[in-house]
Each structure stands twice: as C-alpha cells, then as structure tokens.
Design an enzyme around this catalytic site. Structure first.
Site, short mmCIF file in Angstrom:
data_model
loop_
_atom_site.label_atom_id
_atom_site.label_comp_id
_atom_site.label_asym_id
_atom_site.label_seq_id
_atom_site.Cartn_x
_atom_site.Cartn_y
_atom_site.Cartn_z
N CYS A 41 0.84 -1.21 0.00
CA CYS A 41 0.00 0.00 0.00
C CYS A 41 0.87 1.26 0.00
O CYS A 41 0.60 2.22 -0.72
CB CYS A 41 -0.94 -0.01 1.19
SG CYS A 41 -0.15 -0.36 2.77
N ASN A 42 1.94 1.26 0.80
CA ASN A 42 2.82 2.44 0.85
C ASN A 42 3.55 2.65 -0.47
O ASN A 42 3.61 3.76 -0.99
CB ASN A 42 3.86 2.26 1.97
CG ASN A 42 3.31 2.68 3.31
OD1 ASN A 42 2.74 3.76 3.46
ND2 ASN A 42 3.45 1.82 4.32
N HIS A 66 -1.78 5.45 6.47
CA HIS A 66 -0.39 5.87 6.61
C HIS A 66 -0.30 7.31 6.10
O HIS A 66 -1.08 7.71 5.23
CB HIS A 66 0.54 5.04 5.72
CG HIS A 66 0.46 3.56 5.92
ND1 HIS A 66 0.90 2.93 7.05
CD2 HIS A 66 0.02 2.57 5.09
CE1 HIS A 66 0.75 1.62 6.92
NE2 HIS A 66 0.20 1.38 5.74
P1 NAD Z 1 -5.17 -11.08 6.34
O1 NAD Z 1 -4.50 -11.74 7.50
O2 NAD Z 1 -6.22 -10.05 6.59
O3 NAD Z 1 -5.83 -12.17 5.40
C1 NAD Z 1 -5.14 -13.33 5.01
C2 NAD Z 1 -6.13 -14.44 4.70
O4 NAD Z 1 -5.42 -15.62 4.33
C3 NAD Z 1 -7.00 -14.83 5.90
O5 NAD Z 1 -8.32 -15.06 5.47
C4 NAD Z 1 -6.37 -16.14 6.40
O6 NAD Z 1 -7.35 -17.00 6.97
C5 NAD Z 1 -5.86 -16.73 5.10
N1 NAD Z 1 -4.73 -17.63 5.30
C6 NAD Z 1 -3.85 -17.67 6.32
N2 NAD Z 1 -2.95 -18.63 6.12
C7 NAD Z 1 -3.28 -19.22 4.94
C8 NAD Z 1 -2.74 -20.29 4.20
N3 NAD Z 1 -1.65 -20.94 4.60
N4 NAD Z 1 -3.34 -20.64 3.04
C9 NAD Z 1 -4.43 -19.98 2.58
N5 NAD Z 1 -4.99 -18.94 3.26
C10 NAD Z 1 -4.42 -18.58 4.41
O7 NAD Z 1 -3.98 -10.49 5.43
P2 NAD Z 1 -4.05 -9.19 4.54
O8 NAD Z 1 -3.88 -8.00 5.41
O9 NAD Z 1 -5.21 -9.25 3.63
O10 NAD Z 1 -2.69 -9.34 3.74
C11 NAD Z 1 -2.58 -10.14 2.59
C12 NAD Z 1 -1.41 -9.65 1.75
O11 NAD Z 1 -1.67 -8.31 1.33
C13 NAD Z 1 -0.06 -9.59 2.49
O12 NAD Z 1 0.96 -9.85 1.56
C14 NAD Z 1 0.02 -8.14 2.93
O13 NAD Z 1 1.34 -7.71 3.14
C15 NAD Z 1 -0.63 -7.45 1.75
N6 NAD Z 1 -1.21 -6.13 2.02
C16 NAD Z 1 -1.96 -5.92 3.13
C17 NAD Z 1 -2.51 -4.66 3.35
C18 NAD Z 1 -3.38 -4.38 4.55
O14 NAD Z 1 -3.61 -3.22 4.85
N7 NAD Z 1 -3.90 -5.34 5.24
C19 NAD Z 1 -2.27 -3.63 2.44
C20 NAD Z 1 -1.52 -3.88 1.28
C21 NAD Z 1 -0.99 -5.14 1.09
#
Ligand code: NAD
Length: 336
Positions: A136-137, A219
C-alpha cells in the site's frame, strides 16, 4: 465474452476486497475463495455466493466445502494470492505445477514476480505469469512521485513514512503509547520502501525512512522531491489533479488529519468505506528554490492496491491497454 476465472487464495482484508472488485467487472469472475478457519467473514462470503475451498475442511463443520485449494487452482485461469505475508511464496509451486498465472501482494519477496503499479508499468507485465502488486505504501508513493517522474527529471527524492501501528483487527501489534522508528536487522538504509519503489521506477534516486505510530487504517507520507527543472506550485497542483487515483484534499476544507479523510470516505458510501485514491493535501504543496517540491499525502492501507489487482489481471491476459483498463476499473469501482 468468456470471463477470466479468478481464484482468491486467502479471503482476508485484501482478499475480500479483491473478490468484490472482480465481481464488479464484466470480463472476469470469482470462481472460489479459500479460508483456513471459520469466522464471521465466511458467513458473509457465503451469503455473497462465493464457493469455499479449503485444505482444512475439519474447521468448517456444517458448511459446504467445494474442494481443496488444489481443486480450485486447477479450475482457475489466474489466482490472486492474498494470503498473509511470506505465505504466497509457499503456494507458488502449486500455481506453477498447473501452469496458472498468479498475482501476489506486497508482503511477498520482490523476486516472486514483476512489481506492478498500473499507471507506471502496465506494459511491463503484458502477458506475464507472475506479478506482485506492491504494498500500500509503495503504491501510494509510486502514484504521486511517478506523476512527477513522467513529466520532469527527478534529481532525488526523500520520503518519510508515518506508518499505522497495527491493522484495525490486529490486537497483538503496537506501538500503543510510543513512536517507534522502523528498524529491521539488515534493512538499511532505513527500510524496504525506497528499494521497493525502485522495483517499479527503476532509475529513481530515492531514500525513505519510516516511523510507526499508535494509529490504524491510514499511513501518512512526507515527501520532498528535487527536480532538474524549475516549476511552480500551480504546475504541481495541476499535474497531481490530472493524475488518476489521486484525490486532492485541503486542510482548510476540514481535512485536519487522517481521521477526517476516513470520515470523508464514509460519506462516499463505497463498500467498506474504502478510499482507493491517494489523498494529497493540496495546501501542503510547497516549492522551494523553484525546484524542491514537498507535500503530505495519506494512504488508505486496505484499499489503494485493489484497483491495481484488477488492472494486473487485464495486463497479464493482454486484454486491453493501460488507459482502457484503468478507465474501466475506475468506473466500476466509483473512482472519479
Ligand atoms: P489477512 O491476514 O487479513 O488475510 C489473510 C487471509 O489468508 C485470511 O483469510 C487467512 O485465513 C488466510 N490464510 C492464512 N494462512 C493461509 C494459508 N496458509 N493458506 C491460505 N490462506 C491462508 O492479510 P491481509 O492483510 O489481507 O494481507 C494479505 C497480503 O496483502 C499480504 O501480503 C500483505 O502484506 C498485503 N497487504 C496488506 C494490506 C493491509 O492493509 N492489510 C495492504 C496492502 C498489502
């Protein structure tokens, strides 16, 4: 038109938003989502009509499970991997086994696929099999700095990131009462964001630093760009106003903090109060010595990467040009 079959692996913060964005397009469809544990998200996902696939069916008693993650991968044209950071890499061999394209998120290592921000390098990923939508950043920095990069010659960029301490539902992270410099072993000079931006804008001379503060959802970035050319403040305002996925806001109009931006986002009545655009304080834009431009901007961490995932799908299947895809995605997601 045959729709692209999209599988969402990991239905969390990003996964549920990507699923909804895909559902709003006429050239792609969600064929299934995956989850590891049963929680309130699942009830709503099933109400929305998504098919559930999991490798942990024992956790989903009384719920219709359509198959394993492998079953889903086999049927998909592309997998959007939204699993927690560093988990996507453990799934890449499965995607490769079935020769399926996949999009990873910013929490994965840089070399997992081509880094992507639609308005900067759409053409670089045309037809590619593995792409990483950057964090996101990084997305926020690429959109605004990228606008200047396309028009001027940038000498150097300094950016300070004031990062949210934890995600809204994360009760284990902080800081809660402190301001913490983000220092990770082996992560000098000062964090991964500068190097990450250079995976998209390869020849940009940029240095970033980051602090974590007791806040969530947004952020805030403090950016200083030194240009070869001389410019006026009005030219920079005009440029950013005419750049897609940027929302110009004004302190004097009541945007005193990230709290006001999220209140504004609530007024937009988009799903989940998402703000896909990077909010730039127009009245913070300052030009010193005619070539040093600085401003403040804020990023809604959960949503700015969502349109990028949709554009990445179209680019990876070479469906249309960057301009056409960005326009189509913007229209369907309500981005003006
Ligand atoms: P999250 O924890 O909210 O969601 C992850 C999902 O994956 C959950 O539903 C979890 O149950 C599932 N999960 C966990 N282990 C798993 C496995 N082994 N196999 C399949 N599913 C599994 O995570 P998020 O915040 O959505 O982040 C996901 C990605 O996006 C990461 O790479 C993160 O860095 C990136 N990201 C997150 C944000 C944010 O603000 N949350 C912003 C930009 C990018």
């Amino acid at each position: 038109m045959t729709k692209i079959k999209v599988a969402i692996n990991g239905y969390g913060t990003i996964g549920k938003r990507v699923a909804e964005a895909v559902s709003k397009q006429d050239d792609m469809e969600v064929i299934g989502i995956t989850k590891t544990t049963m929680n309130y998200d699942l009830e709503i996902a099933l109400e929305k009509g998504y098919n559930l696939y999991t490798n942990n069916s024992e956790n989903f008693k009384g719920v219709e499970v359509k198959g394993t993650i492998e079953d889903l991968v086999k049927q998909a044209d592309i997998i959007i991997d939204c699993t927690p950071e560093k988990t996507g890499e453990t799934y890449k061999p499965l995607y490769e086994k079935y020769r399926k394209k996949a999009i990873f998120q910013g929490g994965e290592k840089k070399n997992i696929g081509e880094s992507f921000v639609a308005q900067m390098n759409y053409n670089d990923i045309l037809g590619k099999d593995y792409v990483r939508v950057v964090s996101c950043n990084t997305t926020g920095l690429c959109r605004t700095i990228g606008a200047l990069y396309k028009k001027y010659n940038i000498k150097h960029v300094e950016a300070q990131l004031i990062r949210r301490g934890a995600d809204p539902k994360d009760s284990k992270k902080g800081p809660i009462t402190q301001i913490a410099p983000v220092i990770k072993k082996g992560d000098l000079p000062h964090g991964h964001h500068g190097p990450d931006i250079k995976t998209v804008i390869k020849d940009l001379d940029i240095h970033t630093m980051a602090l974590a503060v007791p806040s969530s959802i947004m952020h805030l970035h403090c950016i200083q760009v030194e240009l070869e050319e001389t410019v006026t403040k009005e030219e920079i305002i005009e440029l950013l106003k005419n750049t897609t996925r940027i929302k110009m806001i004004k302190y004097e109009a009541g945007f005193k903090s990230t709290g006001d931006i999220m209140e504004y986002a609530r007024e937009l009545e988009r799903s989940r109060n998402d703000l896909f655009e990077i909010a730039v304080w127009e009245d913070s834009i300052y030009v010193e010595k005619c070539n040093r431009v600085s401003w403040y901007q804020a990023v809604h961490q959960e949503s700015d990467v969502i349109p990028e995932n949709i554009d990445a799908i179209r680019a990876m299947f070479s469906l249309m040009s960057a301009k056409e895809s960005i326009k189509k995605t913007n229209e369907t997601l309500g981005i003006k």
